[in-house]
Design an enzyme around this catalytic site. Structure first.
Site, PDB file in Angstrom:
ATOM      1  CG  LEU A   8      -1.778  -1.242   1.442  1.00  6.99           C
ATOM      2  CD1 LEU A   8      -2.782  -1.242   2.640  1.00  6.99           C
ATOM      3  CD2 LEU A   8      -2.561  -1.532   0.195  1.00  6.99           C
ATOM      4  CE  LYS A  65       3.152   7.533   5.067  1.00  2.35           C
ATOM      5  NZ  LYS A  65       2.519   7.388   6.290  1.00  2.35           N
ATOM      6  NE  ARG A  99       0.038  10.566   9.959  1.00  2.00           N
ATOM      7  CZ  ARG A  99      -0.326   9.515  10.316  1.00  2.00           C
ATOM      8  NH1 ARG A  99      -0.108   9.213  11.430  1.00  2.00           N
ATOM      9  NH2 ARG A  99      -0.619   8.514   9.452  1.00  2.00           N
ATOM     10  N   GLY A 131      -8.803   5.129   2.361  1.00  2.00           N
ATOM     11  CA  GLY A 131      -8.519   4.032   3.251  1.00  2.00           C
ATOM     12  C   GLY A 131      -7.690   2.978   3.043  1.00  2.00           C
ATOM     13  CB  THR A 132      -5.308   0.551   4.698  1.00  2.00           C
ATOM     14  OG1 THR A 132      -6.206   0.438   6.097  1.00  2.00           O
ATOM     15  CG2 THR A 132      -4.292   1.458   5.129  1.00  2.00           C
ATOM     16  NE  ARG A 146      61.708  29.974 -14.418  1.00  2.00           N
ATOM     17  CZ  ARG A 146      62.012  28.585 -13.905  1.00  2.00           C
ATOM     18  NH1 ARG A 146      61.126  27.653 -13.422  1.00  2.00           N
ATOM     19  NH2 ARG A 146      63.378  28.210 -13.697  1.00  2.00           N
ATOM     20  N   GLY A 191      -0.971   6.761  -0.335  1.00  2.00           N
ATOM     21  CA  GLY A 191      -0.911   7.858   0.963  1.00  2.00           C
ATOM     22  C   GLY A 191      -0.164   8.982   0.528  1.00  2.00           C
ATOM     23  CE1 TYR A 207      39.597  20.969 -11.629  1.00  2.00           C
ATOM     24  CE2 TYR A 207      40.410  22.454 -13.448  1.00  2.00           C
ATOM     25  CZ  TYR A 207      39.463  21.593 -12.775  1.00  2.00           C
ATOM     26  OH  TYR A 207      38.419  21.087 -13.592  1.00  2.00           O
TER      27      TYR A 207
HETATM   28  C1  UD1 Z   1      -2.195   1.651   9.465  1.00  2.00           C
HETATM   29  C2  UD1 Z   1      -3.103   0.752  10.270  1.00  2.00           C
HETATM   30  C3  UD1 Z   1      -2.762   0.580  11.582  1.00  2.00           C
HETATM   31  C4  UD1 Z   1      -1.234   0.191  11.841  1.00  2.00           C
HETATM   32  C5  UD1 Z   1      -0.263   0.819  11.168  1.00  2.00           C
HETATM   33  C6  UD1 Z   1       0.941   0.145  11.135  1.00  2.00           C
HETATM   34  C7  UD1 Z   1      -5.165   0.938   9.054  1.00  2.00           C
HETATM   35  C8  UD1 Z   1      -6.492   1.310   9.169  1.00  2.00           C
HETATM   36  N1  UD1 Z   1      -4.489   1.151  10.023  1.00  2.00           N
HETATM   37  O1  UD1 Z   1      -2.287   2.900  10.250  1.00  2.00           O
HETATM   38  O2  UD1 Z   1      -3.534  -0.456  12.290  1.00  2.00           O
HETATM   39  O3  UD1 Z   1      -0.884   0.135  13.173  1.00  2.00           O
HETATM   40  O4  UD1 Z   1      -0.786   1.155   9.844  1.00  2.00           O
HETATM   41  O5  UD1 Z   1       1.981   1.001  10.389  1.00  2.00           O
HETATM   42  O6  UD1 Z   1      -4.798   0.108   8.293  1.00  2.00           O
HETATM   43  N2  UD1 Z   1      -2.666   4.065   2.202  1.00  2.00           N
HETATM   44  C9  UD1 Z   1      -3.150   3.755   0.750  1.00  2.00           C
HETATM   45  N3  UD1 Z   1      -4.323   4.320   0.218  1.00  2.00           N
HETATM   46  C10 UD1 Z   1      -5.011   5.011   1.338  1.00  2.00           C
HETATM   47  C11 UD1 Z   1      -4.617   4.947   2.754  1.00  2.00           C
HETATM   48  C12 UD1 Z   1      -3.319   4.494   3.207  1.00  2.00           C
HETATM   49  O7  UD1 Z   1      -2.477   3.296  -0.251  1.00  2.00           O
HETATM   50  O8  UD1 Z   1      -6.148   5.213   1.038  1.00  2.00           O
HETATM   51  C13 UD1 Z   1      -1.245   3.537   2.596  1.00  2.00           C
HETATM   52  C14 UD1 Z   1      -0.177   4.752   2.692  1.00  2.00           C
HETATM   53  O9  UD1 Z   1       0.588   5.136   1.666  1.00  2.00           O
HETATM   54  C15 UD1 Z   1       0.605   3.960   3.523  1.00  2.00           C
HETATM   55  C16 UD1 Z   1      -0.041   2.616   4.320  1.00  2.00           C
HETATM   56  O10 UD1 Z   1      -1.275   2.605   3.310  1.00  2.00           O
HETATM   57  O11 UD1 Z   1       1.742   3.380   3.168  1.00  2.00           O
HETATM   58  C17 UD1 Z   1      -0.791   2.829   5.499  1.00  2.00           C
HETATM   59  O12 UD1 Z   1      -1.433   4.336   5.948  1.00  2.00           O
HETATM   60  P1  UD1 Z   1      -1.119   5.263   7.096  1.00  2.00           P
HETATM   61  O13 UD1 Z   1      -2.314   6.273   6.684  1.00  2.00           O
HETATM   62  O14 UD1 Z   1      -0.049   5.428   7.324  1.00  2.00           O
HETATM   63  O15 UD1 Z   1      -1.989   4.582   8.081  1.00  2.00           O
HETATM   64  P2  UD1 Z   1      -1.456   4.308   9.822  1.00  2.00           P
HETATM   65  O16 UD1 Z   1      -2.351   5.565  10.325  1.00  2.00           O
HETATM   66  O17 UD1 Z   1      -0.143   4.339  10.040  1.00  2.00           O
HETATM   67 CA    CA Z   2       1.551   4.556   8.808  1.00  2.00          CA
END
Ligand code: UD1
Ligand code: CA
Length: 461
Positions: A8, A22, A15, A77-78, A439, A11, A365
């Site tokens: 994944l 990221k 932050r 979301g994930t 020279r 995102g 140089y």
């Molecule tokens: C997530 C987990 C959390 C876990 C933590 C571990 C969820 C809801 N939460 O939280 O339980 O403890 O990781 O590090 O899964 N991403 C996407 N698309 C999206 C959202 C996120 O591809 O719509 C990707 C982001 O790029 C990232 C990863 O998913 O690489 C995790 O997303 P992030 O927002 O960092 O989740 P956390 O709040 O860290």
């Molecule tokens: Ca994370």
């Protein structure tokens, strides 16, 4: 059992407060997402699919040839992110490893252990967990009295009692592939963040009577998730220690491993010694029996065996066996230093080939030049290569001797065994065995002291 991987990486990572996606931030010279993909490819999966977001061409670029891609237009979301891989995966039989792209420290061994545990238990879903000393920000693993995993709650959704739990979701899961996509269809977004959480799949499967489990890893540090620059620095520290220890196991000595910064892809031969405050970056290869002192910075370069580098900077260059450099010298791109050659202090070399056993000892140089072997370049020599518009080349033949303070104004050919007198400004070619001197001649004015008005009253007149 066939294995698949979903990473994944869609995102933006608000932050991080960065222009960069990221997962493209680097840990020891390699982007976080490459660390994840490289570790995952170690389990020999059928396919790796990385979920990327809008404008993530750069993510696709760094992973080209290593991963397929699924596109997530909006970051909902994930769980929603994994769904974007549905067309590529939903019909396949096997197990799918899901990893977040911002967890760069996971090793292949951990992923293999997770797969093995998942199979052994016959689970539909297995989450990789760890005990975090400070679990803030992570999803928490909620278990019943018998220790069975019930669900995962996110930091923002958790009740105070739940947030006391220190066992966290590392963001890594193993799923039965088909069950994963069936369950994802039922994930809602009724939570604090209004997102479709992958973590909800666990509870959904459990309520359907499927086997759901957790594999707890012994060491939390591998699961560090990087959401901000503080975690990025922590991940870098941990990775740095891991890299340096691997080199030490392979026979490299570190005087102060805490301050030696070696990128992930650097190769170092055995019996090489690295002092503190050394930086070695990119695709650098260093041979055996080298000695590299503090303050050295070596980037994308190839260093042979038994080379000494004393507090110098080397970029995109090569140093052959038994050569040495420094202190305080600089090899700029395309400097090729021959076997046994000596580059001393305060020397800058750019786009130049230096033959075997040639000496460029001090304050010199050399730019746009080809030097043969056994040459002596005197102190303060300047290869004047630029007329303000174009760069010109200089050739110096074997066994030539260039006196101190000479300026060679390119284009110039200095033949083998030629001799250039100190402080000469050379504008014409010099032939074999010839001496060039260019020279102003010295003039002495006798008794000049007594003509100075100031000298009049002095006792020594
Ligand atoms: C997530 C987990 C959390 C876990 C933590 C571990 C969820 C809801 N939460 O939280 O339980 O403890 O990781 O590090 O899964 N991403 C996407 N698309 C999206 C959202 C996120 O591809 O719509 C990707 C982001 O790029 C990232 C990863 O998913 O690489 C995790 O997303 P992030 O927002 O960092 O989740 P956390 O709040 O860290
Ligand atoms: Ca994370």
């Amino acid at each position: 059992m066939k294995k698949y991987v979903v990473v994944l990486a869609a995102g933006k990572g608000t932050r991080m407060k960065s222009k960069l996606y990221k997962v493209l931030h680097k840990v020891c010279g390699k982007t976080m997402v490459e660390h994840v993909v490289d570790a995952a490819s170690g389990v020999n999966p059928e396919e790796i699919i990385t979920v990327v977001g809008t404008g993530a061409e750069d993510v696709e670029k760094v992973l080209a040839g290593k991963s397929k891609f699924a596109f997530q237009e909006k970051q909902l979301g994930t769980g929603h992110a994994v769904l974007t891989a549905k067309d590529l995966l939903a019909n396949k039989e096997g197990a799918t490893l899901v990893v977040t792209g911002d967890t760069p420290l996971f090793t292949t061994a951990t992923f293999e252990n997770l797969f093995a545990y998942h199979n052994e238990k016959g689970n539909a879903a297995t989450v990789l967990t760890a005990e975090a000393p400070n679990p803030f920000g992570y999803g928490r693993i909620i278990r019943d009295d018998q220790g069975n995993v019930l669900r995962i709650v996110e930091q923002k959704d958790g009740k105070p009692e739940e947030l006391k739990v220190k066992e966290i979701n590392t963001g890594v899961f193993c799923f039965d592939n088909q069950k994963l996509f069936e369950a994802l269809a039922h994930v809602g977004n009724d939570n604090a963040q209004g997102e479709y959480y992958l973590t909800d799949v666990l509870e959904i499967l459990r309520n359907e009577g499927q086997r759901v489990g957790a594999y707890k890893m012994p060491d939390f540090s591998e699961s560090l998730g990087v959401n901000d620059r503080i975690a990025l620095a922590q991940a870098t520290k941990i990775m740095q220690k891991r890299i340096n220890e691997a080199h030490m196991r392979d026979g490299v000595s570190f005087i102060d491993p805490d301050t030696a910064y070696i990128d992930s892809d650097v190769k170092i031969g055995n019996d090489t010694v690295i002092e503190g405050n050394v930086v070695i970056k990119g695709h650098t290869e260093i041979g055996s029996d080298c000695y590299i002192t503090n303050g050295s910075r070596i980037i994308d370069s190839k260093i042979g065996n038994n080379v000494t580098i004393t507090s110098s900077t080397i970029e995109e260059s090569e140093m052959a066996d038994n050569s040495d450099i420094g202190p305080n010298s600089h090899l700029r791109p395309k400097a090729m230093i021959g076997k046994g050659s000596h580059i001393g202090n305060f020397v800058e070399i750019k786009k130049a080939e230096i033959g075997e056993n040639t000496k460029v000892g001090h304050l010199t140089y050399v730019g746009d030049a080809t030097l043969g072997k056994d040459i002596n370049i005197g102190c303060g020599t300047i290869f004047s290569n630029y007329d303000g518009v174009k760069k010109f080349h200089t050739n110096v033949g074997d066994h030539a001797f260039i006196g101190a303070g000479a300026t060679l104004i390119a284009p110039i050919n200095v033949a083998d065994h030629a001799f250039i007198a100190a402080d000469s400004t050379i504008t014409k070619d010099v032939g074999k065995f010839d001496m060039a001197i260019a020279r102003g001649r010295q003039t002495n004015k006798p008794d000049y002291w007594h003509k100075l008005p100031l000298s009049k009253d002095k006792e020594w007149q």
